[in-house]
Design a protein around this motif. Structure first.
Motif, PDB file in Angstrom:
ATOM      1  N   ALA A 132       0.828  -1.214   0.000  1.00  0.00           N
ATOM      2  CA  ALA A 132       0.000   0.000   0.000  1.00  0.00           C
ATOM      3  C   ALA A 132       0.860   1.261   0.000  1.00  0.00           C
ATOM      4  N   PHE A 133       1.918   1.268   0.807  1.00  0.00           N
ATOM      5  CA  PHE A 133       2.810   2.424   0.829  1.00  0.00           C
ATOM      6  C   PHE A 133       3.438   2.650  -0.548  1.00  0.00           C
ATOM      7  N   LEU A 134       3.842   1.563  -1.188  1.00  0.00           N
ATOM      8  CA  LEU A 134       4.481   1.678  -2.497  1.00  0.00           C
ATOM      9  C   LEU A 134       3.490   2.160  -3.545  1.00  0.00           C
ATOM     10  N   VAL A 135       2.251   1.695  -3.466  1.00  0.00           N
ATOM     11  CA  VAL A 135       1.228   2.158  -4.409  1.00  0.00           C
ATOM     12  C   VAL A 135       0.986   3.649  -4.232  1.00  0.00           C
ATOM     13  N   GLN A 136       1.030   4.124  -2.995  1.00  0.00           N
ATOM     14  CA  GLN A 136       0.852   5.555  -2.756  1.00  0.00           C
ATOM     15  C   GLN A 136       1.928   6.372  -3.481  1.00  0.00           C
ATOM     16  N   VAL A 137       3.151   5.902  -3.406  1.00  0.00           N
ATOM     17  CA  VAL A 137       4.238   6.612  -4.079  1.00  0.00           C
ATOM     18  C   VAL A 137       4.020   6.616  -5.588  1.00  0.00           C
ATOM     19  N   LEU A 138       3.617   5.467  -6.136  1.00  0.00           N
ATOM     20  CA  LEU A 138       3.356   5.399  -7.571  1.00  0.00           C
ATOM     21  C   LEU A 138       2.202   6.310  -7.965  1.00  0.00           C
ATOM     22  N   ALA A 139       1.155   6.346  -7.145  1.00  0.00           N
ATOM     23  CA  ALA A 139       0.013   7.205  -7.457  1.00  0.00           C
ATOM     24  C   ALA A 139       0.388   8.673  -7.403  1.00  0.00           C
ATOM     25  N   ASN A 140       1.251   9.038  -6.476  1.00  0.00           N
ATOM     26  CA  ASN A 140       1.645  10.443  -6.348  1.00  0.00           C
ATOM     27  C   ASN A 140       2.478  10.935  -7.532  1.00  0.00           C
ATOM     28  N   THR A 141       3.064  10.005  -8.271  1.00  0.00           N
ATOM     29  CA  THR A 141       3.885  10.405  -9.428  1.00  0.00           C
ATOM     30  C   THR A 141       3.216  10.046 -10.742  1.00  0.00           C
ATOM     31  N   ALA A 142       1.933   9.629 -10.669  1.00  0.00           N
ATOM     32  CA  ALA A 142       1.224   9.274 -11.898  1.00  0.00           C
ATOM     33  C   ALA A 142       0.999  10.520 -12.764  1.00  0.00           C
ATOM     34  N   GLY A 143       1.000  10.331 -14.060  1.00  0.00           N
ATOM     35  CA  GLY A 143       0.744  11.443 -14.979  1.00  0.00           C
ATOM     36  C   GLY A 143       1.934  12.324 -15.244  1.00  0.00           C
TER      37      GLY A 143
END
Length: 597
Positions: A250-261
């Motif tokens: 979950a923590f890693l997905v948050q990082v990926l989501a924050n840099t999406a786009g």
């Protein structure tokens, strides 16, 4: 809480800070033992209050409510509601959050990234709260149930050995009793048939005596077995690993989501950093569970820290600094002593300084980043540490069950050897005596047969008493029994007793010692005389058994040491006493001395 409060302060102002703090109160109350009692009484109203605090801010603050604390409600549902309704309730909370973030209350800034961040944060917060509290509860439960576990293991071993004892001895003893009663019915008209029955009975009694030795020997020699599964129903280690992996993901997905786009190049770079940091974290957490630091941990921790912090300068996105929380958690796991906390605080402070310096939100983002890094690090450390602790306690439970079974097996072996030998010897000797009396003194033979049946019944009661782990003996009764058995064996008995009572535990040990000593005289010696002396003084009680059968083909003390004298020594030492033996001038002496008071 500091991280969420700083985030709420920036977007929703002082009201958001107050609301965030209030949202943490009921979860904190649940972690306190006295608060847990309050929760058990008022679970429904408290969950309703937490739900109101969770969703009313959406109406009050609108799009400015981005504190991401809905996970606290999800964690409380997982902790307080029974399975499977708890997980259905948790899924419902996630769905509500998704609906609110996508179709209900818009999020400021980058809507998609922040919405994903909110939902993932909900899941990670809920699972972290659930995992840490539930694991702590499980470890506590494991400690508090250790006595029950030991009792269950001992009880299982007791029932198992009791079955083996009844099979090896009890059935034989019943067969002897049946033949003795048949002989009573046959006398005096069918003397030869009665004699044949008793010859069979004596042979069976000696077989039972061999069975006693065999069962006692098996109990001493057999290695302990985990007949009771100490891990039955215990999910602590597996639960910890599952929660740890999910929270890390979950923590890693948050990082990926924050840099999406931000483009394919940035996304690929962030994905590579996520894989490296996440892989190193799993390596550190898994190695810690084995109880030893992994080889080269200094280099792997340095690499994890460098990649976490250095990725910002490569990717150029503050969001990747959140990965430093893993390095902070690994520092607590791996760095020895107080230096662990120094490294932990240094990493969190470094993240805060960098975020505050480059973020357009300034100090707010710096505090949030530092607090978030510390929170992630503590979560990683806590889940990894509790997993290891749960593993240690589970191992301790397994060892406890083995030890309890071994102790019970030793007790049974000692009691079997010490308590049954004399009774079975007396049964065999009485069979021999009655065989000799038949045809010469039938009246005396009938009297001895009645006594034989009574002795057999007493020995049968001894078997059940051994299985029930309670066998207080009367010293006076054992003195009478010892005199009768020795007389049957043709040994002249001299008894000297000090008329004074002793505490029951001491009397029991003296009685058992007397029984074992007399059994050895009957079984091993060619004695003609035996002296029994019981001395009771103000501060001690003693027993001496001396026989003159040391010379001859069957020595009074076995050539190969058995369990009898060792058992008696253990019993004496348990009460602070001692056992000694002495031989010389055709005599063998067993002496035991136990302090009183």
């Amino acid at each position: 809480m500091p991280a969420r409060a700083s985030f709420a302060a920036f977007w929703a102002g002082p009201g958001g800070v107050i609301t965030t703090v209030m949202l943490f109160l009921l979860p904190l109350l649940y972690t306190i033992p006295r608060g847990r009692v309050f929760w058990s009484r008022f679970r429904g109203p408290l969950l309703a209050a937490q739900a109101a605090l969770t969703y009313l801010p959406f109406l009050v603050f609108g799009s400015d409510w981005v504190a991401a604390v809905s996970g606290l409600l999800g964690g409380l549902i997982l902790l307080t509601v029974r399975y499977p309704l708890s997980w259905l309730g948790f899924c419902a909370i996630v769905v509500i959050e998704v609906v609110l973030r996508t179709a209900g209350v818009p999020t400021p800034g980058a809507p998609f990234a922040l919405s994903v961040n909110m939902v993932v944060s909900l899941a990670s917060t809920a699972l972290t709260l659930f995992g840490l509290v539930r694991l702590a509860d499980l470890v506590t439960e494991l400690h508090t149930t250790r006595r029950k576990l030991a009792a269950a293991a001992a009880d299982h071993q007791r029932r198992r050995s009791a079955g083996r004892l009844r099979e090896a001895v009890g059935d034989h003893l019943q067969a002897v009793t049946d033949r003795a009663r048949a002989a009573l019915d046959l006398l005096p008209e069918y003397a030869e048939q009665a004699r044949a029955r008793l010859i069979e009975g004596g042979s069976i009694a000696r077989q039972a005596l061999q069975g006693v030795r065999a069962v006692a020997g098996e109990a001493h020699a057999a290695p302990p077995q985990a007949d009771v599964d100490p891990d039955d129903g215990i999910l602590a280690p597996r639960l910890a690993r599952a929660v740890l992996v999910v929270v890390l993901a979950a923590f890693l997905v948050q990082v990926l989501a924050n840099t999406a786009g931000l483009g394919i190049t940035v996304a690929a770079s962030v994905a590579a950093v996520v894989v490296v940091v996440g892989g190193l974290q799993l390596h550190h957490s898994a190695a810690y569970r084995t109880g030893a630091r992994p080889r080269g941990w200094v280099w792997t921790l340095s690499a994890q820290t460098a990649v976490s912090l250095g990725s910002f300068w490569v990717v150029g996105q503050v969001a990747v600094l959140g990965l430093a929380g893993f390095a902070a958690g690994s520092a607590l796991l791996l760095v020895p002593g107080r230096w662990a906390w120094a490294v932990f605080l240094t990493i969190a402070a470094t993240v805060g300084v960098i975020s505050g310096a480059v973020s357009p939100y300034g100090a707010f983002d710096g505090v949030y980043a530092a607090a978030g890094t510390a929170a992630y690090g503590l979560a990683v450390y806590g889940l990894s540490r509790l997993t290891d602790l749960a593993r240690q306690v589970a191992t301790a439970r397994r060892n406890l069950a083995m030890t309890a079974a071994l102790r019970e097996r030793s007790r049974l072996a000692r009691d079997i050897h010490d308590l049954l030998g004399l009774g079975l010897s007396a049964v065999a000797l009485k069979c021999d005596l009655v065989v000799r009396l038949i045809g010469r003194d039938d009246r005396k033979a009938r009297s001895e047969l009645e006594q034989l049946v009574a002795v057999a019944a007493t020995t049968g009661s001894d078997i059940q008493a051994i299985a029930d782990q309670g066998h207080p003996l009367s010293l006076e009764a054992e003195l009478v029994s010892a005199g009768a058995v020795l007389a049957l064996a043709g040994v002249q008995v001299h008894v000297e007793v000090t008329e004074q009572s002793v505490p029951s535990p001491v009397a029991t040990v003296l009685a058992i010692s007397l029984r074992e000593a007399v059994t050895n005289v009957v079984r091993h010696a060619t004695a003609r005389e035996c002296t029994i002396v019981v001395t009771i003084e103000r501060d001690s009680a003693g027993l001496r058994v001396v026989n003159d059968g040391l010379a001859g083909d069957r020595p009074a003390a076995p050539e190969r040491p058995g369990h009898g004298l060792a058992n008696l020594a253990e019993r004496a030492e348990a009460l602070g006493g001692c056992l000694t033996t002495r031989s010389g001038q055709r005599q063998f002496e067993v002496a035991i001395q136990i302090p009183l008071g």
